[in-house]
Structures are given as structure tokens and as C-alpha cells.
Design a protein around this motif. Structure first.
Motif, mmCIF file in Angstrom:
data_model
loop_
_atom_site.group_PDB
_atom_site.id
_atom_site.type_symbol
_atom_site.label_atom_id
_atom_site.label_comp_id
_atom_site.label_asym_id
_atom_site.label_seq_id
_atom_site.Cartn_x
_atom_site.Cartn_y
_atom_site.Cartn_z
ATOM 1 N N THR A 183 0.857 -1.191 0.000
ATOM 2 C CA THR A 183 0.000 0.000 0.000
ATOM 3 C C THR A 183 0.893 1.241 0.000
ATOM 4 O OG1 THR A 183 -0.096 0.207 2.397
ATOM 5 C CG2 THR A 183 -1.724 -1.252 1.372
ATOM 6 N N THR A 242 -0.677 6.291 -3.992
ATOM 7 C CA THR A 242 -1.706 6.927 -3.169
ATOM 8 C C THR A 242 -3.121 6.509 -3.550
ATOM 9 O OG1 THR A 242 -1.743 8.834 -4.638
ATOM 10 C CG2 THR A 242 -0.285 8.947 -2.705
ATOM 11 N N THR A 243 -3.302 5.947 -4.732
ATOM 12 C CA THR A 243 -4.650 5.564 -5.171
ATOM 13 C C THR A 243 -4.745 4.097 -5.571
ATOM 14 O OG1 THR A 243 -4.197 6.239 -7.447
ATOM 15 C CG2 THR A 243 -5.169 7.894 -5.988
ATOM 16 N N TRP A 282 -13.054 -3.579 2.337
ATOM 17 C CA TRP A 282 -13.285 -2.474 1.422
ATOM 18 C C TRP A 282 -12.261 -1.385 1.713
ATOM 19 C CZ3 TRP A 282 -16.621 -4.208 5.103
ATOM 20 C CH2 TRP A 282 -16.757 -3.430 6.233
ATOM 21 N N HIS A 283 -12.012 -0.587 0.708
ATOM 22 C CA HIS A 283 -11.095 0.534 0.837
ATOM 23 C C HIS A 283 -11.364 1.524 -0.281
ATOM 24 C CE1 HIS A 283 -8.881 -1.797 -2.172
ATOM 25 N NE2 HIS A 283 -8.918 -2.784 -1.327
ATOM 26 N N GLN A 284 -10.804 2.711 -0.164
ATOM 27 C CA GLN A 284 -11.042 3.748 -1.160
ATOM 28 C C GLN A 284 -10.146 3.605 -2.379
ATOM 29 O OE1 GLN A 284 -10.637 7.378 1.071
ATOM 30 N NE2 GLN A 284 -12.766 7.335 1.698
ATOM 31 N N GLN A 285 -9.003 2.966 -2.238
ATOM 32 C CA GLN A 285 -8.087 2.814 -3.356
ATOM 33 C C GLN A 285 -8.660 1.856 -4.394
ATOM 34 O OE1 GLN A 285 -7.212 2.249 -0.205
ATOM 35 N NE2 GLN A 285 -5.780 3.874 0.303
ATOM 36 N N ALA A 286 -8.211 2.005 -5.612
ATOM 37 C CA ALA A 286 -8.579 1.058 -6.667
ATOM 38 C C ALA A 286 -7.965 -0.301 -6.345
ATOM 39 C CB ALA A 286 -8.054 1.557 -8.015
ATOM 40 N N GLU A 287 -8.573 -1.339 -6.834
ATOM 41 C CA GLU A 287 -8.012 -2.679 -6.628
ATOM 42 C C GLU A 287 -8.095 -3.443 -7.938
ATOM 43 O OE1 GLU A 287 -8.958 -6.684 -4.081
ATOM 44 O OE2 GLU A 287 -9.081 -4.766 -3.049
ATOM 45 N N ASP A 290 -20.674 -2.493 -4.318
ATOM 46 C CA ASP A 290 -20.310 -1.085 -4.296
ATOM 47 C C ASP A 290 -20.613 -0.443 -2.938
ATOM 48 O OD1 ASP A 290 -23.034 -0.488 -4.202
ATOM 49 O OD2 ASP A 290 -23.137 0.238 -6.269
ATOM 50 N N GLN A 291 -20.360 0.870 -2.821
ATOM 51 C CA GLN A 291 -20.523 1.547 -1.527
ATOM 52 C C GLN A 291 -21.973 1.570 -1.048
ATOM 53 O OE1 GLN A 291 -19.357 2.964 -4.293
ATOM 54 N NE2 GLN A 291 -20.458 4.855 -4.743
ATOM 55 N N ASP A 292 -22.939 1.294 -1.947
ATOM 56 C CA ASP A 292 -24.342 1.244 -1.564
ATOM 57 C C ASP A 292 -24.820 -0.190 -1.250
ATOM 58 O OD1 ASP A 292 -24.678 4.023 -1.881
ATOM 59 O OD2 ASP A 292 -24.847 3.737 -4.049
#
Length: 96
Positions: A44, A52-53, A71-76, A91-93
Motif C-alpha cells: 500500500t 496513493t490511489t 473495502w477501501h477507497q483505493q482502486a483494486e 459497491d458503496q451502496d
């Protein structure tokens, strides 16, 4: 041995202006997490500050092994080299 894999890190080519940060980090140089269903090594922004992403994981699962829900904000991204897998993405929803 690592220096031999990346000779330009020791003696950069004459065309290197020094403005691009190191974009290489070996999974072999990070901590391996051993679990019941296999092992994983994660890279990471902690190990590779320019990332950073994006986060990367090198892993091996035993037959029937499960990767933990996370889950995390970075792309995977992932590349499967051998075997079969079932994947679910949410997804986030909470929509898969």
C-alpha cells in the motif's frame, strides 16, 4: 539480490531527470500474512509512497480458501495466474 534486479535505482541512466519517484516495490519485501486458507502479501502507500490511489496484494489460497470481506477507497485490481475462483463485488451502496 534486489539491487541486481533494479540496476537503474543505483546508477540512473543519463536521461533520468530525477522527477519520477520510485514506482517499484517487490512483494517479496513486504510482510506475509499466513491464514488458515492461504497467505497474502500487501503493498500500500505505506510501503510504496507513490501508490496513493492503488493497493496491491499477492496471495495464494488453498482449495476452498476465502479472502476476507474488506473495502477501501483505493482502486483494486487482480490477475489470477492459476486455478478457479468465485468473486463477488459490492459497491458503496451494498449493490453487487
Amino acid at each position: 539480490m534486489r539491487d541486481l534486479e533494479n540496476p537503474d535505482m543505483l546508477v540512473p541512466p543519463a536521461t533520468d531527470a530525477g522527477t519520477i519517484p520510485n514506482l517499484k516495490f517487490s512483494f517479496s519485501d513486504t510482510h506475509m500474512q499466513l491464514n488458515h486458507g492461504g497467505w497474502s502479501r500487501e503493498v500500500t502507500v505505506r510501503e510504496l509512497p507513490v501508490a496513493t490511489t492503488l493497493a496491491g496484494v499477492n496471495m495464494a489460497l488453498t482449495p476452498g480458501g476465502v479472502r476476507e470481506l474488506h473495502w477501501h477507497q483505493q482502486a483494486e485490481w487482480s490477475c489470477m495466474i492459476l486455478g478457479r475462483a468465485r468473486t463477488t463485488a459490492v459497491d458503496q451502496d451494498g449493490i453487487s
